[in-house]
Design a protein around this motif. Structure first.
Motif, short mmCIF file in Angstrom:
data_model
loop_
_atom_site.label_atom_id
_atom_site.label_comp_id
_atom_site.label_asym_id
_atom_site.label_seq_id
_atom_site.Cartn_x
_atom_site.Cartn_y
_atom_site.Cartn_z
N TRP A 127 -19.15 30.36 -9.90
CA TRP A 127 -18.14 30.96 -9.03
C TRP A 127 -18.83 31.74 -7.89
O TRP A 127 -18.43 31.66 -6.72
CB TRP A 127 -17.25 31.91 -9.82
CG TRP A 127 -15.96 31.34 -10.29
CD1 TRP A 127 -15.61 31.03 -11.57
CD2 TRP A 127 -14.82 31.01 -9.48
NE1 TRP A 127 -14.33 30.52 -11.61
CE2 TRP A 127 -13.82 30.50 -10.35
CE3 TRP A 127 -14.54 31.08 -8.12
CZ2 TRP A 127 -12.58 30.09 -9.89
CZ3 TRP A 127 -13.30 30.67 -7.66
CH2 TRP A 127 -12.34 30.18 -8.54
N THR A 131 -20.38 29.36 -5.33
CA THR A 131 -19.33 28.71 -4.54
C THR A 131 -18.76 29.66 -3.49
O THR A 131 -18.61 29.29 -2.32
CB THR A 131 -18.19 28.22 -5.47
OG1 THR A 131 -18.74 27.32 -6.45
CG2 THR A 131 -17.12 27.51 -4.66
N TYR A 135 -10.43 27.05 -10.17
CA TYR A 135 -11.66 26.76 -9.42
C TYR A 135 -11.46 25.54 -8.53
O TYR A 135 -11.85 25.55 -7.35
CB TYR A 135 -12.79 26.51 -10.41
CG TYR A 135 -14.12 26.21 -9.76
CD1 TYR A 135 -14.85 27.21 -9.13
CD2 TYR A 135 -14.67 24.92 -9.80
CE1 TYR A 135 -16.08 26.95 -8.54
CE2 TYR A 135 -15.89 24.65 -9.21
CZ TYR A 135 -16.60 25.66 -8.58
OH TYR A 135 -17.81 25.40 -8.00
#
Length: 343
Positions: free
Chosen positions: A8, A11, A223
């Motif tokens: 996460w 990203t 996500y």
């Protein structure tokens, strides 16, 4: 889908870095980007999305990779339709072309913010209330019907929020770069750019309400929902300048999107029935209905968008040919009296 905190973090860092690069480096000065500049940027952004989808497919599994590509294509298509409304807004406010790039950048950032908020709210709603899929499905079917009804895009870019601002605030007719307000004779006056940003922001808000239920109809992974939306928004500013009037040739885009949204809406309703916990439906027990697999959804989306694009380009091409044929030919030159007298 097991996404670690590190994944996460990477990203978010990469996507924020790309957006900052677009803002600070590419969009640091008002200008109309060249075709070479826009072409390179679009190639990079689309390449990144495809690479991320392949990475998801190989490292998280085939199912999640398919969900990402289905979500990304759907969100990208909705973003292109959003881009068409941006064109109308720019034209209605007569935004100088040199300032359109930064106005679009603000519109895309607002779209990302609104979608991020609705992604979080949608994730919480799905986690807490399974019946929210009924609402999402019904809303998408309603949106599809509305798209068909309003497919002519005859809105002039004005809306209630813009009209409210025009009545309550003082404005100047003069543009001052991308400034939202200026001071004249000691008074603060809003520039036309302020109204442009308001119109873009309210449009983004409306499209976020449409796009989030659509993506949650294809995947329930926050996500993938987030990344599909981010990659769908990347490069829209460049696409605006690269395509230009080409966007106006996609006359069946709204109808194609309406079919896709209706299809996803039905998919959501079937999923809601399959997971039913609402007491007044089948006594609160799941209903034995078939569910639409994501791979089939991806196929329907790709085929629909392909047919929509081909049909749109064919219709506009035929229309242009007929228009040229119907134009009166230039009048014949007057006969030469001397030539005529010899006959």
């Amino acid at each position: 889908m097991n996404v670690s905190a590190l994944e996460w973090g990477i990203t978010l860092s990469v996507t924020i870095a790309i957006l900052l690069f677009d803002v600070v480096v590419i969009g640091r000065r008002p200008h109309e980007p060249s075709k070479r500049e826009t072409g390179i940027a679009l190639t990079v952004y689309i390449g990144l999305a495809v690479a991320f989808g392949l990475w998801t497919l190989f490292f998280h599994g085939h199912q999640y990779g398919v969900e990402f590509f289905a979500g990304w294509l759907t969100e990208y298509s909705l973003s292109v339709d959003n881009l068409f409304i941006f064109l109308i807004i720019m034209a209605s406010f007569k935004v100088p072309r040199v300032y359109q790039q930064q106005a679009l950048l603000v519109g895309i950032i607002l779209a990302l913010i609104f979608r991020g908020i609705f992604i979080a709210l949608g994730a919480v709603a799905i986690e807490q209330f399974s019946w929210v899929f009924y609402i999402f499905g019904a809303f998408l079917v309603y949106t599809a019907l509305k798209l068909v009804r309003d497919s002519d895009h005859d809105d002039d870019g004005d809306n209630a929020v813009v009209r409210f601002a025009q009545k309550r605030l003082k404005f100047t007719d003069n543009w001052d770069g991308v400034k939202l307000w200026v001071k004249e004779n000691g008074s603060r006056l809003m520039t036309p750019m302020f109204l442009v940003i308001v119109a873009l922001g309210t449009t983004d808000l409306i499209f976020a309400l449409d796009s989030i239920p659509a993506i949650y109809g294809l995947t329930q992974e926050p996500y993938l929902v987030f990344t599909a939306n981010v990659f769908a928004l990347m490069g829209l500013r460049q696409l605006y300048f690269l395509l230009g009037d080409m966007l106006k040739r996609l006359v069946y885009l709204s109808q194609g999107l309406a079919f896709v949204l209706a299809f996803i809406g039905v998919k959501l309703l079937l999923h809601a029935l399959h997971e039913n916990e609402v007491p007044f439906i089948n006594g609160g027990e799941p209903v034995a209905v078939p569910e639409i697999p994501t791979l089939l959804s991806l196929g329907v989306i790709v085929v629909t968008l392909f047919i929509t694009t081909v049909a749109s380009l064919y219709k506009t091409r035929v229309h242009d040919v007929r228009k040229n044929d119907e134009e009166p030919e230039s009048a014949d030159p007057a006969p030469d009296p001397q030539t005529d007298s010899t006959r």
